[in-house]
Write a protein that holds these residues in place. Structure first.
Motif, PDB file in Angstrom:
ATOM      1  N   ALA A  62      -1.696  -5.857  -4.846  1.00  0.00           N
ATOM      2  CA  ALA A  62      -2.397  -5.053  -5.238  1.00  0.00           C
ATOM      3  C   ALA A  62      -2.568  -4.325  -4.008  1.00  0.00           C
ATOM      4  CB  ALA A  62      -3.834  -6.312  -5.280  1.00  0.00           C
ATOM      5  N   ARG A  63      -3.359  -3.082  -4.694  1.00  0.00           N
ATOM      6  CA  ARG A  63      -3.606  -1.868  -3.351  1.00  0.00           C
ATOM      7  C   ARG A  63      -3.953  -0.995  -4.115  1.00  0.00           C
ATOM      8  NH1 ARG A  63       1.529   2.165  -2.795  1.00  0.00           N
ATOM      9  NH2 ARG A  63       2.071   2.075  -4.987  1.00  0.00           N
ATOM     10  N   TRP A  64      -5.154  -0.581  -3.348  1.00  0.00           N
ATOM     11  CA  TRP A  64      -6.077   0.499  -3.444  1.00  0.00           C
ATOM     12  C   TRP A  64      -4.891   1.874  -3.619  1.00  0.00           C
ATOM     13  CZ3 TRP A  64     -10.446  -0.054  -5.508  1.00  0.00           C
ATOM     14  CH2 TRP A  64     -11.500  -1.326  -5.711  1.00  0.00           C
ATOM     15  N   LEU A  65      -5.461   2.776  -4.788  1.00  0.00           N
ATOM     16  CA  LEU A  65      -4.256   4.163  -4.858  1.00  0.00           C
ATOM     17  C   LEU A  65      -5.759   5.132  -4.900  1.00  0.00           C
ATOM     18  CD1 LEU A  65      -2.833   3.453  -7.518  1.00  0.00           C
ATOM     19  CD2 LEU A  65      -1.573   3.589  -5.370  1.00  0.00           C
ATOM     20  N   ALA A  66      -5.592   6.612  -4.777  1.00  0.00           N
ATOM     21  CA  ALA A  66      -6.527   7.466  -4.612  1.00  0.00           C
ATOM     22  C   ALA A  66      -6.509   7.893  -6.405  1.00  0.00           C
ATOM     23  CB  ALA A  66      -6.027   8.410  -3.686  1.00  0.00           C
ATOM     24  N   ALA A  67      -7.149   8.179  -6.688  1.00  0.00           N
ATOM     25  CA  ALA A  67      -7.892   8.777  -8.184  1.00  0.00           C
ATOM     26  C   ALA A  67      -6.619  10.076  -8.355  1.00  0.00           C
ATOM     27  CB  ALA A  67      -8.997   8.708  -8.342  1.00  0.00           C
ATOM     28  N   ALA A  68      -6.981  10.712  -7.241  1.00  0.00           N
ATOM     29  CA  ALA A  68      -6.273  12.143  -6.991  1.00  0.00           C
ATOM     30  C   ALA A  68      -4.854  12.219  -8.147  1.00  0.00           C
ATOM     31  CB  ALA A  68      -6.581  13.270  -6.328  1.00  0.00           C
ATOM     32  N   GLY A  69      -4.130  11.123  -7.087  1.00  0.00           N
ATOM     33  CA  GLY A  69      -2.960  11.101  -7.498  1.00  0.00           C
ATOM     34  C   GLY A  69      -2.252  10.500  -9.170  1.00  0.00           C
TER      35      GLY A  69
END
Length: 199
Positions: A62-69
């Motif tokens: 699991a990991r957090w991703l930036a929405a922009a990408g």
């Protein structure tokens, strides 16, 4: 437990009420059963502004991703939104055969009466009664020219093996967008197998 162990993509962001007519039309096109209630005073449409995405690929992944990408380019989406309603009307009214062909040959859907109900940089939405189908574009559409180029490719794929009996299907598909944009686009002739119709 099975759902928790599978891959998922929860979204985190802000949800605000948005009464933009286009958003209401898109919602009702995707959820036609809500149409009888759309005139009620308490019926509202909301837009979610995604800020972060929590990707869960399975146990311990699991990991957090930036929405922009992950989201479509907003400027490109706005450009297509400006002509979407006109394009949908033209395609459904003038190029129903092309829509049926894509639904049956590219999406594997049976039966007639498919209509194009939504367009965005990532794909096109089709509906037949209560059934829906999504044509995912192989690459993001950023403007009218890239949309025309992609439509030419999809038309070639849909008419593959059917010969000239369908006529200038690729040209018809692109022409619907060309007319809605009210501006000439690059010729489709060099990419599609069949010549464009000339008036």
């Amino acid at each position: 437990e099975g759902a928790r162990a599978g891959r998922r993509l929860p979204l985190v962001g802000r949800i605000d009420r948005d009464e933009t007519p286009r958003l209401r039309r898109r919602f009702l096109a995707r959820h036609p059963s809500a149409t009888p209630y759309a005139g009620f005073a308490e019926f509202h449409v909301f837009r979610m502004t995604v800020e972060r995405v929590h990707y869960v690929g399975g146990f311990g992944r699991a990991r957090w991703l930036a929405a922009a990408g992950l989201l479509a380019d907003r400027a490109a989406a706005d450009d297509l939104a400006a002509c979407e309603e006109d394009v949908l009307a033209r395609m459904n009214d003038d190029h129903a055969e092309a829509i049926e062909l894509i639904a049956s040959r590219l999406l594997g859907r049976r039966g007639g009466g498919w209509r194009l109900v939504g367009l965005d940089p990532a794909g096109a939405d089709f509906r037949r009664g209560a059934s829906f189908a999504r044509l995912a574009f192989p690459r993001p559409v950023t403007d009218a020219e890239s949309l025309e180029a992609l439509l030419a490719e999809q038309a070639d794929a849909a008419i593959d093996g059917l010969g000239d009996t369908l006529g200038d299907m690729g040209g018809q598909l692109a022409a619907g967008f060309t007319q809605a944009q009210a501006a000439p686009l690059p010729s489709l002739g060099q990419r599609a197998r069949f010549p464009r119709e000339t008036s």
